[in-house]
Every structure is written in C-alpha cells, then in structure tokens.
Design an enzyme around this catalytic site. Sequence first.
Site, PDB file in Angstrom:
ATOM      1  N   HIS A  67      37.933  47.782  42.872  1.00 46.41           N
ATOM      2  CA  HIS A  67      38.256  46.922  44.026  1.00 46.41           C
ATOM      3  C   HIS A  67      39.321  47.544  44.932  1.00 46.41           C
ATOM      4  O   HIS A  67      39.594  47.005  46.003  1.00 46.41           O
ATOM      5  CB  HIS A  67      38.713  45.537  43.561  1.00 46.41           C
ATOM      6  CG  HIS A  67      40.110  45.539  43.048  1.00 46.41           C
ATOM      7  ND1 HIS A  67      40.463  46.068  41.820  1.00 46.41           N
ATOM      8  CD2 HIS A  67      41.251  45.112  43.616  1.00 46.41           C
ATOM      9  CE1 HIS A  67      41.766  45.960  41.668  1.00 46.41           C
ATOM     10  NE2 HIS A  67      42.275  45.368  42.732  1.00 46.41           N
ATOM     11  N   HIS A  82      42.234  48.009  49.778  1.00 37.99           N
ATOM     12  CA  HIS A  82      41.964  46.919  48.831  1.00 37.99           C
ATOM     13  C   HIS A  82      40.712  46.186  49.308  1.00 37.99           C
ATOM     14  O   HIS A  82      40.728  45.554  50.361  1.00 37.99           O
ATOM     15  CB  HIS A  82      43.163  45.974  48.786  1.00 37.99           C
ATOM     16  CG  HIS A  82      43.103  45.002  47.658  1.00 37.99           C
ATOM     17  ND1 HIS A  82      42.297  43.888  47.686  1.00 37.99           N
ATOM     18  CD2 HIS A  82      43.744  44.993  46.472  1.00 37.99           C
ATOM     19  CE1 HIS A  82      42.453  43.218  46.560  1.00 37.99           C
ATOM     20  NE2 HIS A  82      43.332  43.871  45.803  1.00 37.99           N
TER      21      HIS A  82
END
Length: 164
Positions: A67, A82
């Site tokens: 992620h 992110h």
Amino acid sequence: MFKKLFKKEKSETVYAHATGEFIPLSDVPDPVFNQKMMGEGIAIKPTNGTIVAPISGEIIQLADTLHAFGIRSELGQEILVHIGLETVALKGEGFKALAAMGDKVEKGDGIIQVDLAYIEEHAASTIVPMVVTNSADGKFEFEWKEVTETIAGKTEVFTTSSKS
C-alpha cells in the site's frame, strides 16, 4: 584563481505518481497527511491503477502490504507514496508489485498496480498522497506547479531545490 563564494543550488522536478485529479494535501481526509505530519506534498485521486515513480531514484521502502513505497532521489529527497487511505488493513489484496526493494527506477516507471474498484469498495478512499518525508528539516525549498489533472510520470507537480 577565483574561488567560488556561493554554493551551487541543485533542484529536481517531481512528477505525478498517478493519472487523475490533483488534490492539495490540505484536502486529503486524513490528518496525518492534511496536517503535513509526514511532510510536504500533494495527492491524486487516480483514474487508473498504475502508480509510478514520481522521480528517478532507488526504491528504499516497499510495504509488505504493497500500500506504500518510498523512493530516494539523487538530491536526497525521500518520497513516500501512500496508495489509498486505510489500505494497510487490506493486507496486500488489490495490489501487485511492479518493482522491488533496492530497484533503481526512472521517473514514470510502474511501481504498483492497484485494483481501484477493490480499493473503493474495501478502504476509506482511493486518494494517493505523495509526501517528501524529510522535508521538515528545511533542507528543501518547494516550487508548486498549478495543476488540476495529472498524467502519471508526465505532469510536473513541484520542484524542490537544495543548497549544497
């Protein structure tokens, strides 16, 4: 015979890490990002799932859950991308790595492929913040570009400069 009295300023241009809608960091619905706790940066609401290197450098972080990833540039910027908000809980589901830790990458190289429909259904948001995590020390000055829509690896989003 003449000595240089001034140090040369170095700069780098950082490009969009995704194709989509530009979002100011202050508008990201997460205080870690909108209060710049992680550093200065921008965010993008992606329209496709290919997340790319925003700058040439080395992959210095790749979360096990895929992620998030980090790149260190030649200038020394440590850039964190992110992917989505509250996506760590997905434990890698919906993400595919296109690069690995330690890889040298060029601006625009694919790093993570994301299933945006899966993220939309199972996480808080598909917004992808990008921050310079070592920007708080004042080493870098930012010049922001006026942007509304982005093309991954092509749209300039900001330039940083550092005096060495």
